[in-house]
Design an enzyme around this catalytic site. Structure first.
Site, PDB file in Angstrom:
ATOM      1  N   ARG A  68     147.493  26.889  45.532  1.00 26.99           N
ATOM      2  CA  ARG A  68     148.011  26.765  44.232  1.00 26.99           C
ATOM      3  C   ARG A  68     149.144  27.470  43.861  1.00 26.99           C
ATOM      4  O   ARG A  68     150.232  26.869  43.552  1.00 26.99           O
ATOM      5  CB  ARG A  68     146.676  26.746  43.294  1.00 26.99           C
ATOM      6  CG  ARG A  68     145.522  25.624  43.145  1.00 26.99           C
ATOM      7  CD  ARG A  68     146.182  24.343  42.898  1.00 26.99           C
ATOM      8  NE  ARG A  68     146.473  24.325  41.670  1.00 26.99           N
ATOM      9  CZ  ARG A  68     145.842  24.087  40.447  1.00 26.99           C
ATOM     10  NH1 ARG A  68     144.129  23.883  40.674  1.00 26.99           N
ATOM     11  NH2 ARG A  68     146.138  23.859  39.317  1.00 26.99           N
ATOM     12  N   HIS A  83     148.391  15.555  45.347  1.00 27.89           N
ATOM     13  CA  HIS A  83     148.042  16.612  44.633  1.00 27.89           C
ATOM     14  C   HIS A  83     146.598  16.524  43.574  1.00 27.89           C
ATOM     15  O   HIS A  83     146.919  15.999  42.457  1.00 27.89           O
ATOM     16  CB  HIS A  83     149.175  17.192  43.723  1.00 27.89           C
ATOM     17  CG  HIS A  83     148.924  18.754  43.390  1.00 27.89           C
ATOM     18  ND1 HIS A  83     148.905  19.767  44.097  1.00 27.89           N
ATOM     19  CD2 HIS A  83     148.755  19.245  41.947  1.00 27.89           C
ATOM     20  CE1 HIS A  83     148.650  21.029  43.439  1.00 27.89           C
ATOM     21  NE2 HIS A  83     148.585  20.682  42.091  1.00 27.89           N
ATOM     22  N   TYR A 118     159.359   9.458  29.220  1.00 27.12           N
ATOM     23  CA  TYR A 118     160.481   9.403  28.595  1.00 27.12           C
ATOM     24  C   TYR A 118     161.753  10.011  29.427  1.00 27.12           C
ATOM     25  O   TYR A 118     162.787   9.381  29.514  1.00 27.12           O
ATOM     26  CB  TYR A 118     160.754  10.044  27.315  1.00 27.12           C
ATOM     27  CG  TYR A 118     159.914   9.667  26.360  1.00 27.12           C
ATOM     28  CD1 TYR A 118     159.841   8.203  25.755  1.00 27.12           C
ATOM     29  CD2 TYR A 118     158.830  10.367  25.574  1.00 27.12           C
ATOM     30  CE1 TYR A 118     159.093   7.730  24.667  1.00 27.12           C
ATOM     31  CE2 TYR A 118     158.052  10.191  24.597  1.00 27.12           C
ATOM     32  CZ  TYR A 118     157.936   8.807  24.058  1.00 27.12           C
ATOM     33  OH  TYR A 118     157.347   8.276  23.425  1.00 27.12           O
TER      34      TYR A 118
END
Length: 754
Positions: free
Chosen positions: A29, A75, A119
């Site tokens: 990570r 992931h 967006y």
């Protein structure tokens, strides 16, 4: 199925589980791999984008689609962490070389967040395609199964430059953290080439090429002499400054300006607003009077923070003040920690370049082994086709006389002619001598008739000659380290030529910023604080004009000088010091500033017992009385200290301070008396001179014998200049202290019942 109970030590299970969790966070990570300089989430995002076909010459695709593919295939963590990684790889003010080409609002240098992933759109940068993801089809890196073993993902990307240096890294793992600054691509490439020429190169020699960090925000590193130690050990602190220049007013109506055009890397985000707020604070606190106005005129073109100045302002002092009191000078902590050989390792500059160079060598070796294997296959096929074109009539006769494809192929490979009809025995005899390979036979059977044209045969021979050249080239590269080194250097030089850029961050050795305090005109002021804790400084004239109103509305009123410190004693047994200059001045009707915001005082957990200026304490003694009836006198000079918060007295467990009083030492305390009042209504009057003088670190002596569960509620002093209380109203009647029998210290006192 019978169950089996396993008995084990709980601490052993916890230790093993925590270590497994910690290693998972560290390796999967938080920390980047030294080979490609990427964290797993970054690597997976880039690979998912390539699999989606989001190359630089294709249209942008919604970020939500990229995040969805990354999360669903590679992931299995939160979408917010994946999108954040995507956003950071797009931001050119955080990365030395952005890896993602974003379309839409991906945040700003001033700390504005990116728009929602639905967006924004993104695709790969051309740089990423060519330098990070090239040759993935040539078996250059290993692949591993994803979390549910339905897909394959690369263990590491075939990055051809030390990305760990060029883009830097930041991450917090379990018990460790990494913080690597970005560097200049051209310098890093030169450093890698120098290391390849001399693997025994020293850090000092390497820094002739990699001179230091190169932050995308520019700025100045002012402790260049310390960089050598940082790069040798892998950790240290870099001091960063923003760039400031002076702009002279062009017209009489305009003002001189101090303009900040580059900021420290650590200031990006909300710290730009914090910097402006700090400058405003310097103005409000009257630390400087040279700044008239501050405005942020930054835009897409770059940073521009403008400070308008008074006439004849001391510019040099002001610059030093900004470096000293704001984040215009800041520290970047370096800790070059990365995953190397499967475990976290603190790396030096040379270590990072060494690891990556070996990795680049391995990638190119695997690439050219794959290319050589492919060319050898083509050589085999081309040799078969050329040989077949020389005996094309026999090949056609075999094909026409065969009953099946299998018979024709067996004849070409093994010379088996039993199942084939030939026109002549001579043809049969020649056919029995054939010994094409499996691949050659397949290529001959799949060959089109147009390849028999004379020009096509010539082209075939030219292709064969070209293949032989490539084989020689690839074998030379693989067999001779010098040839491989030449290829690596050529590859790096090409990247530098296309994507290299000029250094942005300046490196220098600058003196520490020193701000000489301006002489202050000493004058008398009045500190006031209301019952809600709001405080301010009033001019003496303002106080005198409105004395009646001030006495009515404010709980604490302290006459002091503007050069004094205000000492605040609380029931927790501590003393807080606040410079009068740090307390904002105000008009009578101004609300003021909470004392919590100025000093270390915490109004939620502390109750103020006394506020006094430090100059008064120097010439006085302090009387301390606790709820458990412990009393002592302390020389006020003991409280003249530099610390903002100190222990004013020692308290027994569970005890609190009830009162702190100033007792003047000028005339002594011979005639002074103390009256102690308990919660149960007992009053004890005794001479103040019976209270022993102690150090501030002492608990004191008992002043009054208390009943069980009783405690001291109030104290009163008589015959003391600072506080002379001859009587009080108790139970709605006046209680005159002189009528209470004078006793000695440590008495029980008398109970007043009226």
């Amino acid at each position: 199925m019978s169950e089996q109970i396993i008995k084990t030590e709980f601490s052993d299970i916890m230790q093993k589980s925590y270590i497994d969790y910690a290693m998972s966070v560290i390796c999967q990570r938080a920390l980047p791999d030294v080979r490609d300089g990427l964290k797993p989430v970054q690597r997976r995002v880039l690979y998912a984008m390539q699999e989606l076909g989001l190359s630089a010459d294709k249209p942008h695709r919604k970020s939500a689609r990229i995040v969805g593919d990354t999360m669903g295939k590679y992931h299995p963590h939160g979408d917010s962490s994946i999108y954040e990684a995507l956003v950071v790889m797009e931001q050119d003010f955080k990365k030395g070389m952005p890896l993602v080409d974003g379309h839409g609002n991906f945040g700003s240098i001033e700390g504005d967040g990116a728009a929602a992933m639905r967006y924004t759109e993104a695709k790969l940068q051309k740089f990423t395609q060519e330098v990070y993801l090239a040759d993935m089809d040539k078996n250059v890196v290993d692949f591993q199964s994803n979390f549910d073993e339905t897909e394959k993902e690369p263990v590491v990307l075939p990055v051809r430059i030390p990305n760990l240096l060029i883009n830097g890294a930041e991450g917090i793992a379990v018990g460790m953290t990494t913080s690597i600054p970005p560097h200049n691509l051209s310098e890093v490439v030169d450093g890698v080439k120098a290391y390849m020429d001399n693997p025994d190169i020293t850090t000092e020699e390497l820094m002739e090429y990699v001179k230091g960090p190169d932050f995308p925000t520019g700025g100045i590193v002012v402790n260049q002499k310390e960089l050598k130690n940082i790069y040798e050990t892998g950790s240290g602190k870099m001091k960063l400054r923003g760039k400031v220049h002076f702009e002279k007013a062009k017209k009489r109506s305009e003002r001189d300006k101090l303009v900040i055009t580059e900021i420290p890397y650590t200031m990006i985000g909300a710290n730009i607003s914090k910097f402006i707020a700090d400058v405003v604070g310097l103005i409000e606190n009257k630390t400087t009077s040279d700044i008239v106005d501050v405005s942020n005129e930054s835009s897409k073109e770059g940073i521009r923070i403008v400070l308008e100045l008074r006439r004849n302002a001391d510019v040099e002092r002001l610059e030093n003040l900004l470096y000293k009191k704001t984040r215009l000078e800041d520290t970047f902590g370096v800790n070059m920690l990365a995953i190397a050989n499967g475990r976290p390792e603190l790396l030096s500059l040379k270590d990072i370049i060494s690891y990556h160079t070996r990795f680049h060598y391995e990638v190119l070796t695997r690439k050219y082994e794959t290319l050589l294997k492919k060319e050898l296959e083509q050589k085999e096929i081309k040799e078969g086709l050329i040989k077949a074109s020389d005996m094309i009539d026999l090949i056609i006769e075999i094909l026409r006389g065969s009953k099946s494809l299998k018979d024709a192929k067996s004849c070409l490979i093994h010379g088996e002619t039993d199942n084939i009809t030939f026109k002549t025995q001579k043809s049969k005899k020649e056919a029995s001598k054939l010994c094409f390979t499996e691949k050659q036979a397949s290529a001959i059977l799949e060959m089109r008739l147009y390849r028999l044209i004379g020009l096509e045969i010539m082209a075939l021979q030219e292709e064969y000659a070209e293949i032989l050249k490539k084989i020689d080239k690839y074998q030379d590269i693989l067999e001779h380290p010098a040839s491989m080194k030449k290829v690596m250097k050529k590859d790096l030089e090409k990247i530098k030529k296309i994507y290299g850029f000029e250094r942005k961050t300046e490196l220098t050795n600058a003196k520490a910023a020193v701000v000489k305090a301006l002489p202050i005109e000493e004058k008398e002021v009045v500190f006031v604080m209301d019952r809600f804790g709001y405080s301010k400084i009033l001019d003496k004239s303002t106080y005198e004009r409105n004395e009646e109103t001030v006495l009515k509305e404010y709980r604490h009123i302290v006459h002091c000088m503007n050069t004094d410190k205000v000492c605040v004693f609380t029931d927790t047994g501590v003393m807080h010091q606040i410079k009068v200059q740090d307390i904002p001045s105000g008009r009578l009707r101004d609300k003021g500033t909470p004392l919590d915001n100025i000093g270390n005082y915490d109004s939620r957990n502390e109750q103020i017992l006394l506020i006094a200026p430090d100059r008064v304490l120097k010439e006085s003694s302090l009387l301390f009385v606790t709820a458990a009836s412990m009393v002592k006198l302390v020389d006020g000079a003991e409280f003249i200290v530099q610390k903002k918060t100190v222990a004013a007295t020692k308290l027994a467990e569970g005890d609190t301070l009830t009162a702190v009083r100033i007792v003047s030492a000028k005339e002594g305390i011979t005639n002074a008396q103390i009256i102690m009042q308990s919660e149960e209504g007992y009053f004890l009057r005794f001479p103040l001179e019976e209270v022993t003088r102690k150090k501030k670190g002492a608990i004191g002596i008992r002043g009054m014998k208390l009943q069980e569960q009783d405690h001291v509620k109030h104290i009163y002093l008589t015959g003391v200049e600072e506080e002379d209380t001859p009587s009080i109203i108790y139970k709605e009647k006046e209680l005159v202290f002189s009528k209470i029998r004078l006793m000695g210290r440590d008495g029980k006192g008398v109970k007043v019942r009226r």
